[in-house]
Design an enzyme around this catalytic site. Structure first.
Site, PDB file in Angstrom:
ATOM      1  N   HIS A 216       0.840  -1.198   0.000  1.00  0.00           N
ATOM      2  CA  HIS A 216       0.000   0.000   0.000  1.00  0.00           C
ATOM      3  C   HIS A 216       0.870   1.241   0.000  1.00  0.00           C
ATOM      4  CE1 HIS A 216      -3.460   2.554   0.806  1.00  0.00           C
ATOM      5  NE2 HIS A 216      -2.672   3.215   1.635  1.00  0.00           N
TER       6      HIS A 216
ATOM      7  N   LYS B  31      -8.678  -1.545   5.948  1.00  0.00           N
ATOM      8  CA  LYS B  31      -8.937  -2.034   4.592  1.00  0.00           C
ATOM      9  C   LYS B  31      -7.905  -3.071   4.157  1.00  0.00           C
ATOM     10  CE  LYS B  31      -9.221   2.263   3.440  1.00  0.00           C
ATOM     11  NZ  LYS B  31      -9.318   3.600   2.857  1.00  0.00           N
TER      12      LYS B  31
ATOM     13  N   ASP C 116     -15.422   2.520   7.179  1.00  0.00           N
ATOM     14  CA  ASP C 116     -14.424   3.462   6.658  1.00  0.00           C
ATOM     15  C   ASP C 116     -15.025   4.369   5.590  1.00  0.00           C
ATOM     16  OD1 ASP C 116     -11.644   4.489   6.342  1.00  0.00           O
ATOM     17  OD2 ASP C 116     -11.964   3.739   4.314  1.00  0.00           O
TER      18      ASP C 116
ATOM     19  N   SER D  14      -7.882   3.774   9.178  1.00  0.00           N
ATOM     20  CA  SER D  14      -8.571   3.731   7.884  1.00  0.00           C
ATOM     21  C   SER D  14      -7.804   2.856   6.888  1.00  0.00           C
ATOM     22  CB  SER D  14      -8.717   5.165   7.355  1.00  0.00           C
ATOM     23  OG  SER D  14      -9.068   5.189   5.988  1.00  0.00           O
TER      24      SER D  14
ATOM     25  N   ARG E  97     -15.164  12.745   7.245  1.00  0.00           N
ATOM     26  CA  ARG E  97     -13.866  13.386   7.530  1.00  0.00           C
ATOM     27  C   ARG E  97     -13.503  14.390   6.449  1.00  0.00           C
ATOM     28  NH1 ARG E  97      -9.914   8.698   7.804  1.00  0.00           N
ATOM     29  NH2 ARG E  97      -8.393  10.332   8.155  1.00  0.00           N
TER      30      ARG E  97
HETATM   31  N1  URA Z   1      -6.032   6.988   2.823  1.00  0.00           N
HETATM   32  C1  URA Z   1      -7.015   6.291   3.439  1.00  0.00           C
HETATM   33  O1  URA Z   1      -7.421   5.242   2.973  1.00  0.00           O
HETATM   34  N2  URA Z   1      -7.530   6.781   4.585  1.00  0.00           N
HETATM   35  C2  URA Z   1      -7.116   7.940   5.137  1.00  0.00           C
HETATM   36  O2  URA Z   1      -7.612   8.299   6.170  1.00  0.00           O
HETATM   37  C3  URA Z   1      -6.099   8.649   4.483  1.00  0.00           C
HETATM   38  C4  URA Z   1      -5.581   8.139   3.347  1.00  0.00           C
END
Ligand code: URA
Ligand code: CA
Length: 449
Positions: free
Chosen positions: A85, A190, A164, A186, A171
């Protein structure tokens, strides 16, 4: 727990106290079910932004977020599955490069990727810029493809971490994105829900990144690696520089073209995209236990590129996703209707290339979205001709714009120019790798505010 009042939990966090698992569970599950309204969740997340969370709270929050949805079971793919990621970069095509390299070296990658948003690109948009590619695939298709060719990249499933999606939407409009515990939970919720055994994180730092300082990037990396390890997933983070774009190409097909150039063996050590991609691939192979140390992976990676196997894996991936591999030709990938060179106003040395501005300029040409449902133009973007440290003559091209529409070209010309700054004396570029973080409990304890 039902006697608990939501307002009291918000107030407890506002005063900076540590919440219990049950209190966090009340907030998360109440919000996801729709029992807790957006305004209370917004106030709660603002309190987290201002007062922080302990490592323990952050790990619980992540676990609770994962449990609001489905978790992929990849057990039908034998062996260790490794995921990667990036926290979001400009000109960062490392997923398109590392995934086929790792597969060519005997690793397994079953990956879900996102789309680009704001000034950063997304792997799914890059893949879908190749005609025919469809990344909307089931879990079964994902596993079947990995079992055939060793890797696959598909779009994010809606069934993973519904909390999320709801939280991020709030957010985004309540100025509560910039919080290390919220970002860490977050991202990691995932990634963990996506079912791999190990995760390599590329945490970007600099002007084009979420984290602008090295201290913040280190803190985010430490928290994310701790969450991963605590929830049973081997996690390593590499902190890399995003003060200038990583590759020279920004824009979907242009980035595919640059990735192919690397996979075809036409890029060598010393090129930042090559150096970062091979470093990430080396750590992915280390996490996959294909090699005993990341260093041992380099001969394998070099051979995978030299022999053409890594490029073959990329072509197989595109074919498996339904793509037209005859498109994977530089003349077809780099063919927007307008190509415009931007001349340098100065003679000297390049001092900076602002990744944020370049990302915005590419998005304005049509390579990215301003709003979630904007349609992108796969052909457009920017190819940089100069990087930090390069010498430049007045009138020499510093970048080429690839456009299909003259309308916004003028704004983009001045924005692209303004991304470059110059020096009269030679400039040494800053390092592209800042740190490598493995979980270290003592370091992450007190830094979560
Ligand atoms: N990427 C994400 O998936 N979540 C965040 O909060 C910030 C960047
Ligand atoms: Ca709601």
């Amino acid at each position: 727990m039902d006697s608990v009042r939501t307002v009291d939990i918000i107030d407890k966090k506002r005063q900076g106290h540590e919440l219990s698992f049950d209190e966090l569970s009340h907030m998360l599950n109440g919000f996801t079910k729709g029992d807790i309204p957006d305004y209370q969740m917004s106030a709660f997340m603002m309190a987290i932004c201002l007062k922080g969370m302990s490592l323990c709270e952050t790990i619980w929050l992540t676990k609770l977020m994962i449990d609001t949805g489905k978790t992929l079971d990849l057990s039908q793919i034998p062996g260790i599955k490794v995921d990667k990621h990036s926290t979001g970069g400009v000109g960062d095509t490392t997923t398109l490069i590392t995934v086929p390299i790792v597969a060519a070296c005997g690793g397994k990658v079953a990956k879900m990727s996102g789309r680009g948003l704001s000034h950063t690109g997304g792997t799914i948009d890059k893949l879908e810029s190749i005609p025919g590619v469809c990344t909307k695939r089931s879990e079964t298709e994902l596993m079947d493809i990995v079992n055939r060719i060793g890797c696959c990249v598909i779009g994010q499933s809606k069934e993973l971490v519904p909390a999320d999606k709801l939280m991020y939407a709030l957010r985004d409009v309540t100025a509560t994105v910039a919080s290390i515990p919220l970002i860490a939970s977050s991202i990691m919720s995932k990634k963990i829900a996506a079912g791999s055994n190990a995760i390599l994180l590329d945490v970007k730092v600099g002007k084009g990144a979420f984290m602008e300082t090295l201290d913040d990037a280190r803190c985010l990396a430490q928290v994310m690696t701790m969450i991963g390890e605590e929830l049973g997933v081997r996690t390593i983070a590499i902190i890399t520089d995003m003060n200038q774009p990583l590759g020279l190409s920004i824009g979907n097909r242009l980035e595919v073209s640059e990735a192919l150039l690397l996979l075809s063996g036409k890029m060598t050590k010393g090129n930042p995209l090559y150096d970062i991609s091979t470093l990430l691939a080396a750590y992915m192979l280390y996490l996959s236990q294909v090699v005993d140390t990341p260093k041992d992976a380099y001969p394998l990676i070099e051979e995978a590129i030299r022999s053409g196997l890594a490029k073959e894996k990329f072509l197989s991936l595109i074919e498996e996703l339904g793509g037209d591999t005859s498109m994977l030709d530089i003349n077809k990938l780099e063919n927007a209707s307008i190509k415009l060179d931007i001349p340098s106003d100065k003679t000297g040395y390049i001092n900076a290339v602002d990744a944020h501005k370049i990302g915005i300029a590419a998005a304005m040409l049509g390579a990215g979205r301003e709003k979630m449902y904007d349609v992108i133009d796969p052909a457009v973007g920017i190819i940089l001709k100069k990087r930090v440290g390069d010498a430049v003559m007045q009138g020499e091209s510093i970048a080429t714009l690839y456009a299909n529409d003259t309308k916004r070209l003028n704004d983009v010309i001045s924005l692209t120019k303004s991304a470059f700054s110059f020096s009269d004396i030679p400039v040494t570029p800053s390092p592209i790798v800042h740190d490598i973080i493995t979980a270290a409990p003592s370091l992450a304890q007190d830094v979560l505010k």
